[in-house]
Design a protein around this motif. Structure first.
Motif, short mmCIF file in Angstrom:
data_model
loop_
_atom_site.label_atom_id
_atom_site.label_comp_id
_atom_site.label_asym_id
_atom_site.label_seq_id
_atom_site.Cartn_x
_atom_site.Cartn_y
_atom_site.Cartn_z
N SER A 119 20.44 7.09 -7.37
CA SER A 119 20.35 7.35 -5.92
C SER A 119 21.66 6.98 -5.24
CB SER A 119 19.16 6.63 -5.29
OG SER A 119 19.31 5.23 -5.37
N GLY A 120 22.38 5.99 -5.76
CA GLY A 120 23.69 5.63 -5.21
C GLY A 120 24.68 6.77 -5.35
N TYR A 121 24.69 7.42 -6.53
CA TYR A 121 25.59 8.56 -6.74
C TYR A 121 25.23 9.71 -5.80
CZ TYR A 121 26.91 6.20 -11.09
OH TYR A 121 27.36 5.29 -12.02
N VAL A 122 23.93 9.96 -5.65
CA VAL A 122 23.50 11.06 -4.78
C VAL A 122 23.85 10.75 -3.33
CG1 VAL A 122 21.48 12.30 -3.88
CG2 VAL A 122 21.72 11.90 -6.36
N MET A 123 23.62 9.52 -2.89
CA MET A 123 23.94 9.16 -1.50
C MET A 123 25.43 9.27 -1.22
SD MET A 123 21.19 6.23 -0.37
CE MET A 123 21.53 5.09 -1.68
N ASP A 124 26.27 8.86 -2.18
CA ASP A 124 27.72 9.03 -2.01
C ASP A 124 28.07 10.51 -1.84
OD1 ASP A 124 28.35 6.33 -2.17
OD2 ASP A 124 28.99 6.40 -4.27
N LEU A 125 27.48 11.37 -2.66
CA LEU A 125 27.75 12.81 -2.56
C LEU A 125 27.26 13.36 -1.23
CD1 LEU A 125 27.00 14.10 -6.17
CD2 LEU A 125 29.21 14.08 -5.01
N GLN A 126 26.08 12.92 -0.79
CA GLN A 126 25.56 13.40 0.50
C GLN A 126 26.49 13.01 1.64
OE1 GLN A 126 21.67 11.59 0.06
NE2 GLN A 126 20.69 13.59 -0.18
#
Length: 159
Positions: A119-126
């Motif tokens: 979820s950290g990787y996805v939030m960074d991308l978002q």
């Protein structure tokens, strides 16, 4: 605050692959993923499938069928759609011709939201996706066919 820059990984007539470098790192998020999993024997098949999928994307473009939407309706976050139960790589699919490859990891939970790492990787991308959209609106960055112009030296501030 985290600083992010875009790094060009590969450019062809069909597609440009980019990745994000955080806080002055020379190694991008995708390169970090490669380093972590290239020698992991338990995930070797999944890893090879990710590499093959990206090679196909370089050859024909970042077509929608190669991805599974992962983020929210209003962002570009997607995962490579490979027959993998164990390994995920998250991307920003900007268009058929522009792909920002992010980081990823072992998928041990039903959804990425249940994993702190994923979820950290996805939030960074978002967040990066929002900043890139704002940069396009203010004209400091433009996307033309398969190239993002104005990113050389541009630093994005993530909270």
């Amino acid at each position: 605050m985290k600083e992010a820059k875009l790094k060009t990984l590969e450019q062809t007539d069909n597609v440009s692959l980019y990745s994000i470098c955080f806080d002055g790192n020379a190694i991008s998020e995708y390169e970090s993923f490669i380093q972590r999993f290239k020698d992991d024997a338990t995930l070797n098949t999944d890893y090879k499938n990710i590499i093959l999928a990206l090679e196909k994307i370089v050859a024909v473009g970042a077509l929608e069928r190669f991805f599974r939407l992962e983020g929210k309706m209003n962002d570009h976050v997607a995962a490579l759609s490979i027959d993998s139960r164990k390994l995920r790589v998250y991307c920003l699919r900007i268009s058929d011709q522009i792909l920002i490859v992010g980081n990823g990891g072992r998928k041990d939970t039903r959804t990425y939201e249940e994993s702190t790492e994923l979820s950290g990787y996805v939030m960074d991308l978002q967040e990066f996706d929002k900043l890139l959209t704002e940069a396009q609106k203010d004209g400091s960055v433009t996307i033309e066919k398969n190239v993002i112009t104005g990113i050389e030296g541009k630093v994005f501030q993530l909270s």
